[in-house]
Enzyme design. Structure first.
Site, PDB file in Angstrom:
ATOM      1  N   ARG A  15       6.505  -0.862   7.663  1.00 58.41           N
ATOM      2  CA  ARG A  15       6.618  -0.642   6.215  1.00 58.41           C
ATOM      3  C   ARG A  15       5.309  -0.169   5.586  1.00 58.41           C
ATOM      4  O   ARG A  15       5.303   0.299   4.451  1.00 58.41           O
ATOM      5  CB  ARG A  15       7.105  -1.926   5.537  1.00 58.41           C
ATOM      6  CG  ARG A  15       8.601  -2.156   5.691  1.00 58.41           C
ATOM      7  CD  ARG A  15       9.047  -3.423   5.001  1.00 58.41           C
ATOM      8  NE  ARG A  15       8.714  -4.606   5.780  1.00 58.41           N
ATOM      9  CZ  ARG A  15       8.860  -5.856   5.355  1.00 58.41           C
ATOM     10  NH1 ARG A  15       9.292  -6.089   4.130  1.00 58.41           N
ATOM     11  NH2 ARG A  15       8.538  -6.874   6.126  1.00 58.41           N
ATOM     12  N   THR A  78       8.112 -14.649  16.018  1.00 58.23           N
ATOM     13  CA  THR A  78       6.860 -15.409  15.922  1.00 58.23           C
ATOM     14  C   THR A  78       6.765 -16.502  16.985  1.00 58.23           C
ATOM     15  O   THR A  78       5.677 -16.779  17.501  1.00 58.23           O
ATOM     16  CB  THR A  78       6.733 -16.032  14.532  1.00 58.23           C
ATOM     17  OG1 THR A  78       7.933 -16.762  14.220  1.00 58.23           O
ATOM     18  CG2 THR A  78       6.505 -14.959  13.472  1.00 58.23           C
ATOM     19  N   ASP A 102      -1.908 -11.072   8.840  1.00 55.41           N
ATOM     20  CA  ASP A 102      -1.727 -10.272   7.627  1.00 55.41           C
ATOM     21  C   ASP A 102      -1.719 -11.138   6.370  1.00 55.41           C
ATOM     22  O   ASP A 102      -1.157 -10.768   5.353  1.00 55.41           O
ATOM     23  CB  ASP A 102      -0.436  -9.453   7.703  1.00 55.41           C
ATOM     24  CG  ASP A 102       0.815 -10.318   7.844  1.00 55.41           C
ATOM     25  OD1 ASP A 102       0.695 -11.559   7.863  1.00 55.41           O
ATOM     26  OD2 ASP A 102       1.921  -9.744   7.935  1.00 55.41           O
ATOM     27  N   ASN A 169       7.646 -21.473   2.953  1.00 53.84           N
ATOM     28  CA  ASN A 169       6.768 -21.554   4.112  1.00 53.84           C
ATOM     29  C   ASN A 169       5.790 -20.377   4.074  1.00 53.84           C
ATOM     30  O   ASN A 169       6.209 -19.219   3.991  1.00 53.84           O
ATOM     31  CB  ASN A 169       7.616 -21.484   5.393  1.00 53.84           C
ATOM     32  CG  ASN A 169       6.777 -21.320   6.635  1.00 53.84           C
ATOM     33  OD1 ASN A 169       5.668 -21.822   6.716  1.00 53.84           O
ATOM     34  ND2 ASN A 169       7.329 -20.624   7.620  1.00 53.84           N
ATOM     35  N   TYR A 365     -36.147  16.570  -2.273  1.00 53.58           N
ATOM     36  CA  TYR A 365     -35.532  16.074  -1.051  1.00 53.58           C
ATOM     37  C   TYR A 365     -36.633  15.632  -0.093  1.00 53.58           C
ATOM     38  O   TYR A 365     -37.550  16.407   0.215  1.00 53.58           O
ATOM     39  CB  TYR A 365     -34.689  17.158  -0.381  1.00 53.58           C
ATOM     40  CG  TYR A 365     -34.247  16.780   1.010  1.00 53.58           C
ATOM     41  CD1 TYR A 365     -33.238  15.832   1.202  1.00 53.58           C
ATOM     42  CD2 TYR A 365     -34.837  17.345   2.136  1.00 53.58           C
ATOM     43  CE1 TYR A 365     -32.850  15.457   2.480  1.00 53.58           C
ATOM     44  CE2 TYR A 365     -34.443  16.981   3.424  1.00 53.58           C
ATOM     45  CZ  TYR A 365     -33.459  16.032   3.591  1.00 53.58           C
ATOM     46  OH  TYR A 365     -33.074  15.656   4.844  1.00 53.58           O
ATOM     47  N   ASN A 385     -37.156  19.839   7.185  1.00 55.20           N
ATOM     48  CA  ASN A 385     -37.159  19.019   8.395  1.00 55.20           C
ATOM     49  C   ASN A 385     -36.259  19.529   9.515  1.00 55.20           C
ATOM     50  O   ASN A 385     -36.271  18.976  10.604  1.00 55.20           O
ATOM     51  CB  ASN A 385     -36.717  17.586   8.036  1.00 55.20           C
ATOM     52  CG  ASN A 385     -35.331  17.542   7.401  1.00 55.20           C
ATOM     53  OD1 ASN A 385     -34.959  18.433   6.658  1.00 55.20           O
ATOM     54  ND2 ASN A 385     -34.587  16.501   7.708  1.00 55.20           N
TER      55      ASN A 385
END
Length: 466
Positions: A15, A78, A102, A169, A365, A385
């Site tokens: 999702r 789970t 998550d 839960n 710079y 440089n």
């Protein structure tokens, strides 16, 4: 009693509609599973096992050696996921917390309270619950006449009476470790989803005469499980408010909390003021009495006390005490500023060290450079440089003065107290206290400007006529 942890991080997260594995989506700059593992580590779990599946290598790469890993090759629920940890934890004695990867908002304080209740009651299982006015989508905690926990019923398996229950839960539990893995052997997939639910372990233990308890969190935000971008946004919002509040209670003034973004690992000292539109992320550490913003972006930086940053972007940079930066400055990785340094508007610093008291006030710079103390670098000056293949170093000694629009072509050294005249292009070293000038002698041609104008005007007229 030994404390153990199992973090469930094997779900694909369809999702989310993302190429990024679900638990690696960041909340306030840190992947969700990182928040969860941090909370687990703060309650002194001796071993932490992360159950991985989809995106396993990415999760391992991010968490590294901070956890052990088991693979759930097929996502069968789970209960099946937790069972995969048996090879590592099945022989341990102690209490195991099971938490989803998550659920980034779960706090160490809540986990500690869950452990404490579980251990005090000598329970076989203790469920972290929350009360919700609209519990749609969550499993319900079913209690008996004596208010003891009897079982947990998933939303899709609820009867009308069970569906009316407000206590949900959260998906976080404490188990007696040995009893957990014994009960998992008895879990079946006879349910609407045809999955092996971890929630069934609660009913199994109760049926065997074991004690089941519940700890209800006072903060329902902790129960948020992120399954899509909407929930991710909600978690980000809750976490951001929590972080901002923590800093304000710690003595930081945040002018507009709603427009200030602070990462989870940021440290800020007392009496610092953060102005609106500012983003501070990564492992940034900011000292006391600093002024930050408005509209500044600071990532993985170290700023000492009394630093001022206005309308600027800083990434992997350091600044000493009482240094001022901006407005509209850009400090790139490797920029290291000493104390009382001034970096002004439209100045870019990259992989360069500027010692105490030096100034780069505007439009310059400085890259791949070592700049001493009390150096003045004028407007428009640059260190040249890069030759297209290699980076070279520019060194500028203490008390040197570099005039406006100077090009220092690296590798080159400007000595202590040296003076480089404005408009010069320096290709050779300048010894201490010398003055360097490297520009073509000026020549004026009397009346020649009028000739150029006449020639240009004639050309334009010819083009208009053709």
């Amino acid at each position: 009693m030994k404390r153990l942890a199992i973090v469930l991080a094997a779900g694909q997260g369809k999702r989310m509609k993302s190429k990024l594995y679900k638990v690696l989506h960041p909340v306030c700059g840190k992947p969700m599973v990182g928040h969860v593992l941090d909370a687990v580590n703060k309650v002194n779990c001796e071993r932490s096992v992360v159950v991985v599946g989809h995106g396993a290598e990415a999760v391992r790469s991010y968490l590294g050696t901070t956890a052990e890993y088991v693979l759930q090759e097929q996502q069968l629920g789970t209960g099946h996921a937790v069972k995969q940890a048996k090879a590592l934890l099945g022989g341990e004695e102690g209490t195991t917390v099971v938490v989803c990867g998550d659920t980034p908002l779960v706090t160490p304080e809540t986990l500690e309270a869950l452990f404490a209740l579980h251990e005090e009651q000598g329970a076989a299982v203790t469920v972290l619950t929350a009360s919700m006015d609209n519990p749609q989508g969550y499993g319900r905690v079913i209690r008996g006449a004596d208010s003891a926990v009897q079982r947990i019923v998933e939303q899709k398996d609820c009867s009308p009476e069970e569906d009316a229950v407000k206590e949900i839960n959260t998906g976080t539990y404490c188990f007696d470790n040995a009893k957990l893995f014994a009960a998992l052997e008895k879990v079946t997939n006879q349910n609407a989803q045809q999955e092996y639910y971890l929630t069934d372990v609660v009913g199994i233990l109760v049926a065997e005469g074991e004690k089941a308890c519940a700890h209800m969190t006072k903060d329902t935000e902790e129960s948020i499980g992120v399954n899509d971008r909407v929930a991710l946004s909600e978690a980000e919002s809750f976490m951001r408010r929590r972080i901002v509040k923590k800093h304000m209670l710690g003595g930081v003034t945040i002018i507009d909390p709603s427009s200030t973004y602070i990462g989870a690992d940021v440290e800020i000292g007392a009496d610092t003021v953060i102005y609106p539109g500012t983003t501070i992320s990564g492992k940034t550490v900011i000292g006391e009495e600093c002024i930050i913003g408005p509209h500044s972006e600071i990532e993985d930086c170290i700023l000492r006390d009394k630093v001022t940053v206005k309308h600027s972007v800083l990434c992997q940079a350091e600044a000493g005490s009482e240094t001022t930066i901006g407005p509209f400055a850009y400090l790139r990785p490797g920029a290291k500023l000493g104390e009382h340094v001034k970096i002004g508007d439209f100045v870019e610093i990259k992989n360069a060290t500027l010692d105490d008291g030096s100034k780069v006030s505007h439009l310059s710079y400085v890259g791949d450079a070592l700049v001493g103390k009390n150096v003045n670098i004028g407007c428009g000056a640059i260190t040249v440089n890069y030759d297209g293949y290699n980076k070279s170093i520019t060194e500028i000694g203490d008390d040197a003065f570099v005039g406006s629009n100077v090009n220092l072509v690296a590798p080159v050294k400007i000595g202590r107290g040296a003076y480089v005249v404005a408009g010069s292009t320096i290709t050779h070293n300048v010894p201490d206290s010398d003055l360097a000038i490297a520009r073509q002698r000026q020549e004026n041609k009397p009346g020649y400007a009028d000739k150029i104008r006449a020639r240009a005007k004639a050309k334009k007229e010819r083009e208009q006529q053709s």
